[in-house]
Motif scaffolding. Structure first.
Motif, PDB file in Angstrom:
ATOM      1  N   THR A 109       0.842  -1.194   0.000  1.00 38.49           N
ATOM      2  CA  THR A 109       0.000   0.000   0.000  1.00 38.49           C
ATOM      3  C   THR A 109       0.876   1.243   0.000  1.00 38.49           C
ATOM      4  N   ARG A 110       1.875   1.253   0.846  1.00 39.70           N
ATOM      5  CA  ARG A 110       2.816   2.375   0.894  1.00 39.70           C
ATOM      6  C   ARG A 110       3.504   2.567  -0.462  1.00 39.70           C
ATOM      7  N   GLN A 111       3.888   1.478  -1.107  1.00 38.97           N
ATOM      8  CA  GLN A 111       4.585   1.593  -2.386  1.00 38.97           C
ATOM      9  C   GLN A 111       3.673   2.158  -3.470  1.00 38.97           C
ATOM     10  N   ALA A 112       2.399   1.790  -3.455  1.00 37.70           N
ATOM     11  CA  ALA A 112       1.448   2.353  -4.421  1.00 37.70           C
ATOM     12  C   ALA A 112       1.334   3.865  -4.252  1.00 37.70           C
ATOM     13  N   VAL A 113       1.346   4.328  -2.989  1.00 37.98           N
ATOM     14  CA  VAL A 113       1.316   5.768  -2.716  1.00 37.98           C
ATOM     15  C   VAL A 113       2.595   6.425  -3.232  1.00 37.98           C
ATOM     16  N   LEU A 114       3.738   5.818  -2.938  1.00 35.97           N
ATOM     17  CA  LEU A 114       5.011   6.382  -3.403  1.00 35.97           C
ATOM     18  C   LEU A 114       5.086   6.436  -4.925  1.00 35.97           C
ATOM     19  N   ASP A 115       4.540   5.418  -5.582  1.00 36.96           N
ATOM     20  CA  ASP A 115       4.512   5.413  -7.048  1.00 36.96           C
ATOM     21  C   ASP A 115       3.686   6.578  -7.582  1.00 36.96           C
ATOM     22  N   ALA A 116       2.560   6.840  -6.934  1.00 36.37           N
ATOM     23  CA  ALA A 116       1.707   7.960  -7.364  1.00 36.37           C
ATOM     24  C   ALA A 116       2.405   9.293  -7.133  1.00 36.37           C
ATOM     25  N   TYR A 117       3.088   9.433  -6.001  1.00 35.92           N
ATOM     26  CA  TYR A 117       3.850  10.660  -5.748  1.00 35.92           C
ATOM     27  C   TYR A 117       4.936  10.844  -6.816  1.00 35.92           C
ATOM     28  N   ARG A 118       5.652   9.765  -7.111  1.00 34.85           N
ATOM     29  CA  ARG A 118       6.742   9.858  -8.094  1.00 34.85           C
ATOM     30  C   ARG A 118       6.206  10.232  -9.479  1.00 34.85           C
ATOM     31  N   ARG A 119       5.140   9.583  -9.900  1.00 35.52           N
ATOM     32  CA  ARG A 119       4.615   9.847 -11.236  1.00 35.52           C
ATOM     33  C   ARG A 119       4.035  11.250 -11.364  1.00 35.52           C
ATOM     34  N   SER A 120       3.530  11.772 -10.263  1.00 30.97           N
ATOM     35  CA  SER A 120       2.916  13.105 -10.295  1.00 30.97           C
ATOM     36  C   SER A 120       3.923  14.221 -10.031  1.00 30.97           C
ATOM     37  N   GLY A 121       5.087  13.859  -9.487  1.00 30.55           N
ATOM     38  CA  GLY A 121       6.055  14.866  -9.086  1.00 30.55           C
ATOM     39  C   GLY A 121       5.642  15.593  -7.821  1.00 30.55           C
ATOM     40  N   ALA A 137       0.797   5.220   5.464  1.00 30.78           N
ATOM     41  CA  ALA A 137       1.051   4.913   4.053  1.00 30.78           C
ATOM     42  C   ALA A 137       1.056   6.190   3.216  1.00 30.78           C
ATOM     43  N   PHE A 138       0.210   7.148   3.557  1.00 29.05           N
ATOM     44  CA  PHE A 138       0.175   8.437   2.862  1.00 29.05           C
ATOM     45  C   PHE A 138       1.399   9.297   3.198  1.00 29.05           C
ATOM     46  N   GLY A 139       1.998   9.042   4.358  1.00 35.31           N
ATOM     47  CA  GLY A 139       3.110   9.864   4.816  1.00 35.31           C
ATOM     48  C   GLY A 139       2.691  10.959   5.773  1.00 35.31           C
ATOM     49  N   ILE A 140       1.448  10.926   6.241  1.00 34.43           N
ATOM     50  CA  ILE A 140       0.979  11.932   7.198  1.00 34.43           C
ATOM     51  C   ILE A 140       1.741  11.799   8.514  1.00 34.43           C
ATOM     52  N   THR A 141       1.983  10.545   8.917  1.00 34.95           N
ATOM     53  CA  THR A 141       2.839  10.264  10.076  1.00 34.95           C
ATOM     54  C   THR A 141       3.797   9.139   9.694  1.00 34.95           C
ATOM     55  N   GLY A 142       4.727   8.853  10.577  1.00 36.13           N
ATOM     56  CA  GLY A 142       5.539   7.661  10.411  1.00 36.13           C
ATOM     57  C   GLY A 142       4.742   6.437  10.813  1.00 36.13           C
ATOM     58  N   GLY A 155      -9.739  -6.802  -1.443  1.00 35.52           N
ATOM     59  CA  GLY A 155      -9.358  -7.880  -0.544  1.00 35.52           C
ATOM     60  C   GLY A 155      -8.771  -7.323   0.733  1.00 35.52           C
ATOM     61  N   SER A 156      -7.897  -8.093   1.369  1.00 31.17           N
ATOM     62  CA  SER A 156      -7.265  -7.643   2.621  1.00 31.17           C
ATOM     63  C   SER A 156      -6.032  -6.807   2.290  1.00 31.17           C
ATOM     64  N   ALA A 157      -6.270  -5.678   1.572  1.00 29.59           N
ATOM     65  CA  ALA A 157      -5.205  -4.815   1.041  1.00 29.59           C
ATOM     66  C   ALA A 157      -4.316  -5.592   0.076  1.00 29.59           C
ATOM     67  N   THR A 158      -4.952  -6.426  -0.731  1.00 32.16           N
ATOM     68  CA  THR A 158      -4.246  -7.240  -1.720  1.00 32.16           C
ATOM     69  C   THR A 158      -3.989  -6.427  -2.985  1.00 32.16           C
ATOM     70  N   THR A 159      -5.054  -5.888  -3.582  1.00 34.04           N
ATOM     71  CA  THR A 159      -4.904  -4.944  -4.686  1.00 34.04           C
ATOM     72  C   THR A 159      -4.922  -3.533  -4.108  1.00 34.04           C
ATOM     73  N   ASN A 160      -3.949  -2.729  -4.487  1.00 35.89           N
ATOM     74  CA  ASN A 160      -3.821  -1.365  -3.971  1.00 35.89           C
ATOM     75  C   ASN A 160      -3.762  -0.387  -5.130  1.00 35.89           C
ATOM     76  N   TYR A 161      -4.717   0.530  -5.194  1.00 31.63           N
ATOM     77  CA  TYR A 161      -4.776   1.541  -6.246  1.00 31.63           C
ATOM     78  C   TYR A 161      -4.775   2.931  -5.613  1.00 31.63           C
ATOM     79  N   VAL A 162      -3.952   3.810  -6.160  1.00 32.88           N
ATOM     80  CA  VAL A 162      -3.886   5.202  -5.733  1.00 32.88           C
ATOM     81  C   VAL A 162      -4.005   6.101  -6.964  1.00 32.88           C
ATOM     82  N   PHE A 163      -4.812   7.142  -6.867  1.00 30.96           N
ATOM     83  CA  PHE A 163      -4.894   8.147  -7.913  1.00 30.96           C
ATOM     84  C   PHE A 163      -4.731   9.533  -7.279  1.00 30.96           C
TER      85      PHE A 163
END
Length: 417
Positions: free
Chosen positions: A289-301, A326-331, A404-412
């Motif tokens: 989940t964290r990686q999906a968020v990081l991917d969205a941040y990277r792609r968006s700049g 996962a969003f980075g609001i806290t550690g 599922g149980s955070a199996t598929t993770n999508y971020v936009f």
């Protein structure tokens, strides 16, 4: 690559029970599509005209209509709504509760590639056709059914109850403080839903005190530590999003349309115990989940500092809690801070789920991704009405949809161009 713009959309009233109204799938699809197209300024005649030049396509997100209403072939079923869809390319996409995010991903990609100029995305589920026990068994198919769902009453509350257990254990949290934070998450989502005229629970009562009284007659335990107040709703509903190309924007002389800035998509191990085994040495309990968020941040700049508001997949309070870090609001392990100090509240610096989320607004599983996407579009466009945050001064918004149980993770990420 071309930008994908959002023209508008609509959702049905998630309070409604379509079976009790005597209406079937055609009714919910026709209402949602008509309202969504009208909001975007597109008519059925426009669909016919665009299709003559192969400029429009339709994308359907649905989890498991085969079980709920004994109907498959859901892409082609759109033709029952209107003859305007005769000949329009259309298909169904499925990833459990992230089904309409897959549909959005496909639609956005086709727009960005220049294949179409208009994409109609609809996510939907009719869940109130069966009783709660049967419904829980059907939803068990979003997990590994033979090992995690079959013969188990309400398997998903139990799986996300295990997430609560594992979160406490991993970060050595004070149980009382953690459970208090979950109660406050529930309270925030119910309170936000009261501002949303389409939310399922807008007339319901919930308070922090009620949510924190687990194991009582009015807040029964349903999965380990989790009680009724910690759960999202069983919902009938549909959500429509209309996307378009820069070419269409210029043709129609449309101004200030929000744009898709980034996405992330990661898949974790199917079984919950495998997730915990694989993540035991990672500081994040749900690293995918964290990686999906990081991917969205990277792609968006962009980064967490640039995001003004979030819509997240609070199928259970324990999933929203994990999303905060996962969003980075806290550690990781510090999520309770953002709950206790009001950071994620409606008037906080990083509000989460001003719509009410899945707990407050509702969770028709195949529609939730599209509904969250529609809501972050509304926040950026200043069209969220009574649940608009920051006086409409929203530049970028992010959504997380899980299956599922955070199996598929999508971020936009959606924002102003």
């Amino acid at each position: 690559m071309n930008n994908a713009y959002i023209l508008g959309g609509a959702q049905t009233d998630f309070e409604r029970n379509w079976t009790k109204e005597g209406k079937n799938v055609v009714g919910i699809l026709k209402e949602a599509l008509t309202d969504g197209l009208n909001d975007a300024g597109i008519s059925y005649e426009d669909i016919i005209s665009l299709n003559k030049d192969n400029r429009v396509a339709c994308y359907v997100g649905n989890f498991i209509a085969e079980q709920y209403i004994s109907q498959g072939h859901l892409g082609a079923f759109i033709t029952e709504v209107s003859p305007a869809f005769y000949g329009v390319p259309c298909a169904r996409y499925e990833a459990a509760c992230a089904s309409s995010s897959v549909a959005l991903d496909a639609a956005i990609t086709k727009i960005q590639n220049g294949d179409y100029d208009v994409a109609v995305v609809i996510g939907w589920e009719l869940m109130k056709t069966v009783d709660s026990k049967v419904g829980g068994d059907i939803l068990g198919r979003a997990a590994y059914y033979e090992k995690e769902g079959k013969g188990i009453d309400f398997p998903f509350p139990k799986l996300f109850g295990k997430l609560a257990d594992e979160t406490i254990k991993k970060y050595n949290l004070n149980e009382k403080r953690y459970m208090s934070a979950l109660a406050q998450i529930s309270n925030i989502n119910y309170a936000n839903a009261k501002r949303n005229s389409m939310a399922q629970t807008r007339k319901w009562f919930m308070s922090y005190e009620q949510a924190n009284m687990r194991g009582t007659a009015t807040n029964m335990l349903v999965g380990g530590r989790l009680a009724t107040s910690d759960c999202s709703q069983v919902t009938d509903g549909a959500a429509v999003v209309i996307l378009c190309s820069k070419k269409f924007i210029e043709e129609r002389k449309i101004e200030n349309a929000p744009v898709v800035k980034g996405y992330g998509h990661r898949v974790a191990p199917m079984r919950f115990d495998k997730k915990m085994e694989e993540s035991k040495d990672n500081k994040y309990i749900l690293p995918w989940t964290r990686q999906a968020v990081l991917d969205a941040y990277r792609r968006s700049g962009l980064s967490i500092d640039d995001i003004d508001v979030f819509e997240t997949h609070d199928c259970f309070t324990s999933s929203e809690y994990a999303a905060i870090s996962a969003f980075g609001i806290t550690g990781p392990g510090e999520e309770w801070n953002a709950v206790e100090d009001g950071t994620i509240a409606f008037d906080g610096t990083k509000p989460i789920n001003p719509s009410g989320g899945l707990i407050g607004c509702g969770h028709p599983v195949g529609a939730s991704g599209a509904r969250m996407f529609l809501d972050i579009y509304k926040q950026v466009a200043g069209k969220a009405g009574k649940y608009q945050v920051k006086n409409g001064e929203v530049n970028n918004a992010l959504m997380l949809n899980i299956g599922g149980s955070a199996t598929t993770n999508y971020v936009f990420i959606v924002g102003k161009e």
